[in-house]
Every structure is written in structure tokens, then in C-alpha cells.
Enzyme design. Structure first.
Site, PDB file in Angstrom:
ATOM      1  N   ALA A  50      -8.614  13.216 -33.979  1.00 36.44           N
ATOM      2  CA  ALA A  50      -7.617  12.388 -33.704  1.00 36.44           C
ATOM      3  C   ALA A  50      -7.384  12.065 -31.944  1.00 36.44           C
ATOM      4  O   ALA A  50      -6.544  11.489 -31.611  1.00 36.44           O
ATOM      5  CB  ALA A  50      -6.183  12.914 -34.185  1.00 36.44           C
ATOM      6  N   GLY A  51      -8.095  12.759 -31.416  1.00 38.38           N
ATOM      7  CA  GLY A  51      -7.946  12.585 -29.848  1.00 38.38           C
ATOM      8  C   GLY A  51      -6.652  13.062 -29.135  1.00 38.38           C
ATOM      9  O   GLY A  51      -6.045  14.318 -29.582  1.00 38.38           O
ATOM     10  N   GLY A  77       0.199  20.318 -24.767  1.00 36.31           N
ATOM     11  CA  GLY A  77      -1.272  20.639 -25.376  1.00 36.31           C
ATOM     12  C   GLY A  77      -2.329  20.324 -24.341  1.00 36.31           C
ATOM     13  O   GLY A  77      -2.201  20.034 -23.269  1.00 36.31           O
ATOM     14  N   HIS A  85     -12.388  -2.148 -27.276  1.00 34.57           N
ATOM     15  CA  HIS A  85     -11.261  -1.758 -26.830  1.00 34.57           C
ATOM     16  C   HIS A  85     -11.101  -0.348 -26.397  1.00 34.57           C
ATOM     17  O   HIS A  85     -11.372   0.440 -27.217  1.00 34.57           O
ATOM     18  CB  HIS A  85      -9.949  -2.148 -27.596  1.00 34.57           C
ATOM     19  CG  HIS A  85      -8.580  -2.204 -26.971  1.00 34.57           C
ATOM     20  ND1 HIS A  85      -8.074  -1.176 -26.227  1.00 34.57           N
ATOM     21  CD2 HIS A  85      -8.003  -3.312 -26.430  1.00 34.57           C
ATOM     22  CE1 HIS A  85      -6.948  -1.586 -25.700  1.00 34.57           C
ATOM     23  NE2 HIS A  85      -6.898  -2.833 -25.807  1.00 34.57           N
TER      24      HIS A  85
END
Length: 298
Positions: free
Chosen positions: A166-167, A158, A84
Site C-alpha cells: 500500500a506504500g 512510521g 500519473h
């Protein structure tokens, strides 16, 4: 559910579908935040989990933030592999109005939670669907294009660099949707991809249908994975019928179906083959009936 009492559902997707202690830890944080956990499920091939919870806006906001924080703690996206698409450890965090609250108010919840995610966790945030701050971010697939390794869109909060492990978090507000998968009696992913291309709205197929064709290694099956974003327009049964017709043209049949999360009662009437072939389907999968089993919800 009492009319006028604000009730919000949140259905975050996490980039972990194989390590149950990690998934359970995230679900425990959600419960600690005050929301009621309605369902936890995971898929090893997708390497993805979905946790459905609900409650008043304050509890759901707190639980959602806690879930993102715990996911960032236990999931390292640099090590993640799955079928996914994903952009973050806590990949997608949608807020859904159930009763006594508007979609616009859920978008405001999304903005508040997103701001907290960035300021407290230093995880960049994208806002999508009803919470989108720019037209190109309304569609989730646009935001996630390129995935963790190469996201093309600059975050709303950000960035441009992502959190190293954590991307990014994609936070939004939307109406109820149904995540519905159809497994084919073939291991050829090309068949599933061709079917998905023909049935999805973007390919001129059914309105309000998003679809991908993927391969499930653990089951040696091809799958048409769908999100039905307006089941009043295209129901699961209509999507099933379209996939079945395309599969027949490809010379294959349908093995079974899968429902991810919960489904509104209106979307299962009439109860056709789409649900007769569905794994683990019953009253516990129907949103309104599941909510009635949680005493502390209004």
C-alpha cells in the site's frame, strides 16, 4: 449550505483506474462512513481514480479512514503501472474547508486521520500543504518525488520502510483547487511536456499552476495535465488560453478538455472555450450546485 455549519470536502486519489469493482468497493466504504459521495471517476491511462465526498467533520474523517483501509486491501502498488506519479494505494487524501470550518481545523482533521492510518493500518503517513509539519513537505511534488519505488523523504509517521503493497498515504489540508486537463491533437508527448514546462508556475509561467505533459496510450494523445491551486489568480480559461497559445507555437491544436472532480462556480465564469470543449460538463460538475442535490448535507 447554511453559514456556520461545518462542511468539509475530501478528494482522495487512489492508484486504481481500470478495475471498477475495486473503485466501487472504496466508494461504498466511504458511504458507509457517513459522508455523501458526490462523484466517482477514473482514468485508465493515469490508472487513477478520484472520489469526491463531503459532510460534517466526523463523517468525513471516518469515511476517509475507511477509504484508505479498503484501498490498502484491494490495491497492490507493486503491480500498479500508470502515467500519473503515485506513492500509495490511497495516494493523496486532502481535506478542504467548504463552510463553517477553517483551513487550520481541516489540518487538524488531517493529523487525526493520519495518526489513525498509521496506528491502525501500519501505513506510513506524510502530511502536506496546510497540514505539513516541515516546510519541504508543503508541496505535494516534493513529498512524492521518487514515487513508491524510491521515495526520498522520510515519512512523518512510521517508516522509513513503506507498507509493502500500500506504500504511503499523503494526507493534507488545502483550499479548493481545480484539476483540469487539456488533450492535444498530437501523439507526441514531447510537445505536451514542453508546453507544460512553459505554462507552470515553477517554469516562470502562470501563477498557481502545476502542469505535467503525458501520453495517453488508450487514446493515442498527448495531454497537458494541470492543477490550478488558486483559480482567483489563474482561472481555467486563462490556463486554457496559455496552453492554446503554446500549442499553436508547436503547430498543434487542442482536441478537448477534461475536468477532474468538481469545480467552484466562481471558476467557470465566464464560460469560455475551456468548458465548451470539456467532456461531461454541466451543473452536476459545479460544486455548489452538486451539494444542493444531496438532501442530508446542510
Amino acid at each position: 449550505m447554511l453559514a456556520g455549519i461545518p462542511l468539509v470536502e475530501c478528494v482522495p486519489n487512489f492508484s486504481e483506474g481500470r478495475d471498477w469493482p475495486k473503485i466501487d468497493a472504496i466508494a461504498a466504504e466511504i458511504a458507509q462512513g457517513g459522508a455523501a459521495v458526490l462523484r466517482v471517476e477514473a482514468d485508465a491511462d493515469h490508472n487513477r481514480s478520484v472520489i469526491t465526498f463531503a459532510g460534517d467533520p466526523r463523517a468525513v474523517s471516518e469515511s476517509a479512514f475507511r477509504a484508505v483501509a479498503k484501498a490498502a486491501e484491494v490495491i497492490d502498488l507493486r503491480l500498479h503501472r500508470g502515467m500519473h506519479p503515485r506513492a500509495g494505494a490511497a495516494d493523496v487524501i486532502p481535506f478542504v474547508p467548504i463552510s463553517g470550518i477553517s483551513l487550520a481545523e481541516c489540518a487538524e482533521i488531517a493529523h487525526q486521520v493520519g495518526a489513525r492510518i498509521w496506528t491502525s493500518l501500519q501505513i506510513p503517513v506524510y502530511f502536506y500543504e496546510a497540514a505539513a509539519l516541515r516546510p519541504e513537505a508543503e508541496r505535494l511534488e516534493n513529498v512524492r518525488r521518487g514515487q513508491f519505488e524510491g521515495l526520498q523523504m522520510i515519512p512523518d509517521l512510521g517508516g522509513p520502510a513503506l507498507h509493502p503493497s500500500a506504500g504511503a498515504a499523503i494526507v493534507g489540508a488545502r483550499r479548493l483547487l481545480v484539476a483540469f486537463n487539456i488533450n492535444l491533437n498530437t501523439a507526441d508527448p514531447g510537445v505536451a511536456r514542453r508546453i507544460a514546462a512553459r505554462v507552470r508556475a515553477a517554469g516562470g509561467g502562470l501563477p498557481h499552476v502545476k502542469a505535467l505533459g503525458i501520453f495517453l496510450p488508450s487514446r493515442n494523445l498527448a495531454q497537458v495535465s494541470m492543477n490550478l491551486t488558486d483559480t482567483d489568480i489563474t482561472s481555467p480559461q486563462q490556463a486554457f488560453d496559455a496552453v492554446e497559445a503554446e500549442a499553436r507555437n508547436e503547430g498543434v491544436s487542442i482536441r478537448n478538455t477534461e475536468l477532474i472532480g468538481l469545480i467552484p462556480e466562481s471558476a467557470v465564469t465566464p464560460l469560455g472555450a475551456a468548458f465548451r470543449l470539456c467532456e461531461d460538463f454541466g451543473d452536476h460538475r459545479i460544486l455548489e450546485r452538486r451539494l444542493k442535490t444531496v438532501p442530508r448535507l446542510p
